[in-house]
Design a protein around this motif. Structure first.
Motif, PDB file in Angstrom:
ATOM      1  N   GLY A  93       0.802  -1.210   0.000  1.00 24.85           N
ATOM      2  CA  GLY A  93       0.000   0.000   0.000  1.00 24.85           C
ATOM      3  C   GLY A  93       0.830   1.253   0.000  1.00 24.85           C
ATOM      4  N   LEU A  94       0.153   2.387   0.006  1.00 19.70           N
ATOM      5  CA  LEU A  94       0.825   3.680  -0.012  1.00 19.70           C
ATOM      6  C   LEU A  94       1.595   3.916   1.278  1.00 19.70           C
ATOM      7  CD1 LEU A  94      -1.877   6.090  -1.454  1.00 19.70           C
ATOM      8  CD2 LEU A  94       0.246   5.418  -2.551  1.00 19.70           C
ATOM      9  N   VAL A  95       2.807   4.371   1.109  1.00 21.72           N
ATOM     10  CA  VAL A  95       3.592   4.837   2.245  1.00 21.72           C
ATOM     11  C   VAL A  95       3.469   6.354   2.352  1.00 21.72           C
ATOM     12  CG1 VAL A  95       5.892   4.997   3.248  1.00 21.72           C
ATOM     13  CG2 VAL A  95       5.186   2.903   2.062  1.00 21.72           C
ATOM     14  N   ASP A  96       3.446   7.013   1.222  1.00 16.98           N
ATOM     15  CA  ASP A  96       3.193   8.461   1.171  1.00 16.98           C
ATOM     16  C   ASP A  96       2.578   8.785  -0.178  1.00 16.98           C
ATOM     17  OD1 ASP A  96       5.317   8.895  -0.787  1.00 16.98           O
ATOM     18  OD2 ASP A  96       6.716   8.634   0.889  1.00 16.98           O
ATOM     19  N   ALA A  97       2.208  10.045  -0.350  1.00 17.12           N
ATOM     20  CA  ALA A  97       1.477  10.472  -1.542  1.00 17.12           C
ATOM     21  C   ALA A  97       2.293  10.393  -2.827  1.00 17.12           C
ATOM     22  CB  ALA A  97       0.969  11.906  -1.341  1.00 17.12           C
ATOM     23  N   ALA A 105      -2.173   2.542 -11.306  1.00 17.96           N
ATOM     24  CA  ALA A 105      -1.939   1.446 -12.244  1.00 17.96           C
ATOM     25  C   ALA A 105      -2.533   0.136 -11.735  1.00 17.96           C
ATOM     26  CB  ALA A 105      -0.439   1.282 -12.494  1.00 17.96           C
ATOM     27  N   ALA A 106      -2.442  -0.094 -10.422  1.00 24.97           N
ATOM     28  CA  ALA A 106      -2.956  -1.334  -9.836  1.00 24.97           C
ATOM     29  C   ALA A 106      -4.476  -1.367  -9.794  1.00 24.97           C
ATOM     30  CB  ALA A 106      -2.395  -1.507  -8.426  1.00 24.97           C
ATOM     31  N   LEU A 107      -5.119  -0.219  -9.978  1.00 25.67           N
ATOM     32  CA  LEU A 107      -6.576  -0.158  -9.949  1.00 25.67           C
ATOM     33  C   LEU A 107      -7.209  -0.443 -11.305  1.00 25.67           C
ATOM     34  CD1 LEU A 107      -7.197   2.969  -7.667  1.00 25.67           C
ATOM     35  CD2 LEU A 107      -7.597   0.571  -7.095  1.00 25.67           C
ATOM     36  N   ALA A 108      -6.417  -0.736 -12.297  1.00 25.30           N
ATOM     37  CA  ALA A 108      -6.950  -1.031 -13.626  1.00 25.30           C
ATOM     38  C   ALA A 108      -7.940  -2.194 -13.538  1.00 25.30           C
ATOM     39  CB  ALA A 108      -5.820  -1.380 -14.581  1.00 25.30           C
ATOM     40  N   GLY A 109      -9.136  -1.971 -14.034  1.00 27.15           N
ATOM     41  CA  GLY A 109     -10.153  -3.017 -14.014  1.00 27.15           C
ATOM     42  C   GLY A 109     -11.097  -2.937 -12.840  1.00 27.15           C
ATOM     43  N   ALA A 110     -10.747  -2.178 -11.786  1.00 27.71           N
ATOM     44  CA  ALA A 110     -11.625  -2.033 -10.625  1.00 27.71           C
ATOM     45  C   ALA A 110     -12.664  -0.949 -10.876  1.00 27.71           C
ATOM     46  CB  ALA A 110     -10.819  -1.702  -9.381  1.00 27.71           C
ATOM     47  N   GLU A 111     -13.805  -1.072 -10.217  1.00 34.27           N
ATOM     48  CA  GLU A 111     -14.852  -0.051 -10.292  1.00 34.27           C
ATOM     49  C   GLU A 111     -14.966   0.734  -8.996  1.00 34.27           C
ATOM     50  OE1 GLU A 111     -18.648  -1.363 -12.567  1.00 34.27           O
ATOM     51  OE2 GLU A 111     -17.829  -3.189 -11.645  1.00 34.27           O
ATOM     52  N   VAL A 112     -14.690   0.071  -7.881  1.00 29.66           N
ATOM     53  CA  VAL A 112     -14.864   0.676  -6.567  1.00 29.66           C
ATOM     54  C   VAL A 112     -13.617   0.426  -5.731  1.00 29.66           C
ATOM     55  CG1 VAL A 112     -16.218   0.654  -4.424  1.00 29.66           C
ATOM     56  CG2 VAL A 112     -17.368   0.302  -6.627  1.00 29.66           C
ATOM     57  N   LEU A 113     -13.149   1.461  -5.031  1.00 31.77           N
ATOM     58  CA  LEU A 113     -12.046   1.314  -4.083  1.00 31.77           C
ATOM     59  C   LEU A 113     -12.610   1.519  -2.686  1.00 31.77           C
ATOM     60  CD1 LEU A 113      -9.074   0.927  -3.399  1.00 31.77           C
ATOM     61  CD2 LEU A 113      -8.702   3.366  -3.807  1.00 31.77           C
ATOM     62  N   LEU A 114     -12.547   0.463  -1.870  1.00 35.01           N
ATOM     63  CA  LEU A 114     -13.043   0.489  -0.497  1.00 35.01           C
ATOM     64  C   LEU A 114     -11.871   0.754   0.428  1.00 35.01           C
ATOM     65  CD1 LEU A 114     -15.478  -0.133   1.474  1.00 35.01           C
ATOM     66  CD2 LEU A 114     -14.564  -2.466   1.574  1.00 35.01           C
ATOM     67  N   TYR A 115     -11.871   1.928   1.059  1.00 32.50           N
ATOM     68  CA  TYR A 115     -10.781   2.303   1.957  1.00 32.50           C
ATOM     69  C   TYR A 115     -11.134   1.843   3.361  1.00 32.50           C
ATOM     70  CZ  TYR A 115      -7.185   5.033   4.311  1.00 32.50           C
ATOM     71  OH  TYR A 115      -6.118   5.413   5.085  1.00 32.50           O
ATOM     72  N   TYR A 128      -5.306   8.017  -1.349  1.00 33.98           N
ATOM     73  CA  TYR A 128      -6.025   6.922  -2.016  1.00 33.98           C
ATOM     74  C   TYR A 128      -7.235   7.452  -2.782  1.00 33.98           C
ATOM     75  CZ  TYR A 128      -3.486   2.868  -0.173  1.00 33.98           C
ATOM     76  OH  TYR A 128      -2.531   1.905   0.096  1.00 33.98           O
ATOM     77  N   ALA A 129      -7.918   8.456  -2.201  1.00 33.88           N
ATOM     78  CA  ALA A 129      -9.048   9.048  -2.913  1.00 33.88           C
ATOM     79  C   ALA A 129      -8.586   9.695  -4.216  1.00 33.88           C
ATOM     80  CB  ALA A 129      -9.744  10.076  -2.018  1.00 33.88           C
ATOM     81  N   GLU A 130      -7.467  10.376  -4.174  1.00 35.58           N
ATOM     82  CA  GLU A 130      -6.913  10.985  -5.389  1.00 35.58           C
ATOM     83  C   GLU A 130      -6.564   9.911  -6.418  1.00 35.58           C
ATOM     84  OE1 GLU A 130      -6.841  14.028  -6.139  1.00 35.58           O
ATOM     85  OE2 GLU A 130      -6.809  15.226  -4.285  1.00 35.58           O
ATOM     86  N   ALA A 131      -6.025   8.781  -5.941  1.00 32.64           N
ATOM     87  CA  ALA A 131      -5.698   7.675  -6.849  1.00 32.64           C
ATOM     88  C   ALA A 131      -6.957   7.132  -7.506  1.00 32.64           C
ATOM     89  CB  ALA A 131      -4.971   6.571  -6.086  1.00 32.64           C
TER      90      ALA A 131
END
Length: 314
Positions: A93-97, A105-115, A128-131
């Motif tokens: 995961g993200l260590v910093d912004a 790039a890892a979100l390719a194919g996803a529709e929803v990101l659940l934080y 993560y929201a910006e991503a």
């Protein structure tokens, strides 16, 4: 046949364990036990696939998601279901912004990101929201850190026709939901509230984190209560032996006809991650439906599932 919702999750803790195991259980059994809404815009509880997962624990990174959810310090119990390998390795995961591009790039194919990472890391939550926005993905913030309450961020999601839901889950049957219902009941029956308090004890890693980093959690709990100015919320207590269970104590002191005293004490004991998963399953489908129908920003349908939707205090 409806297209399944492809979800990425941030945080491979107890809440993700409860969600992943529950998806398998309901898909295999067809049970409706503990389901609030079997269908949302044509999407059933089993119409969810987790396609990516992010974590910062070195022990979990690189493991298959269905293996990582059982690694310590996770302590949510195994549900009665078969759990075949997901084929989804946990990604760092993200260590910093500065690493947002890698997540995009890892979100390719996803529709929803659940934080679903621990609360108390507002910069990380917003990164993560910006991503998600950059990747064209709906974002759900389950933590008390202000994301959907950030007007600029919310406006940017609305402009991009991307859903942004948050902040902070109102557990399926948790302290805030029960406390608010009792407060409203007193008011509806004409009683005058004198004082009230709640105490929350738990044994998950999220409780441990919140004890050490309370930040916006207390305010978020107060946001969920209709008589917050008369309620005291005690600091959270971390008791490891409770494991994934939460124990809450509520007290309400009021006056009825003739100023006579009324006193109510309630004890609630639940598996905290189950309460989160029972709400996340609805938020995911609400976000996916909004995304597929081009509705950006916050959804009014999601407000009752959250402690601190847009417009509440930070």
């Amino acid at each position: 046949m409806v297209e399944r919702v492809k979800v990425a999750v941030v945080g491979v803790g107890n809440n993700t364990s409860a969600l992943v195991q529950g998806l398998a259980l309901y898909r295999q059994s067809g049970s409706l036990v503990g389901i609030r809404r079997p269908m949302i815009d044509g999407l059933g509880v089993g119409d969810i696939d987790v396609v990516a997962a992010f974590a910062t624990s070195e022990e979990k990174i690189g493991r298959d998601l269905t293996e990582a959810i059982f690694l310590a310090p996770n302590n949510f119990p195994r549900l009665n279901c078969d759990l075949p390998g997901a084929g989804v390795p946990v990604t760092k995961g993200l260590v910093d912004a500065t690493e947002v591009a890698r997540v995009v790039a890892a979100l390719a194919g996803a529709e929803v990101l659940l934080y679903s990472a621990p609360s108390g890391r507002p910069t990380t939550a917003q990164a993560y929201a910006e991503a998600a926005r950059t990747a064209g993905v709906a974002f759900i913030n389950t933590t008390s850190d202000p994301v959907a309450r950030d007007p600029q961020l919310l406006d940017s999601f609305e402009a991009a026709n991307l859903p942004l839901l948050g902040d902070d889950l109102a557990s399926q049957f948790g302290t805030s939901v029960l406390h608010d219902a009792l407060l409203r009941l007193l008011a509806d029956r004409g009683l005058t509230l004198v004082s009230s308090y709640q105490v929350n004890l738990g044994g998950t890693e999220d409780f441990r984190n919140l004890v050490e980093n309370p930040n916006t959690k207390k305010q978020s709990k107060l946001n969920a209560l209709s008589a917050a100015d008369t309620v005291e919320v005690a600091p959270l207590g971390y008791l490891p032996h409770l494991a994934s269970q939460k124990v809450a104590h509520l007290n309400l002191e009021a006056q009825g006809w003739g100023e006579t005293a009324v006193s109510l004490d309630v004890k609630l004991k639940v598996h905290d991650p189950s309460g989160a998963a029972g709400v996340n399953i609805d938020l995911i489908r609400i976000a996916a439906s909004a995304l597929r129908n081009g509705r950006g920003g916050h959804s009014a349908e999601a407000a009752s599932l959250l402690k601190s939707p847009p417009g509440t205090a930070i």
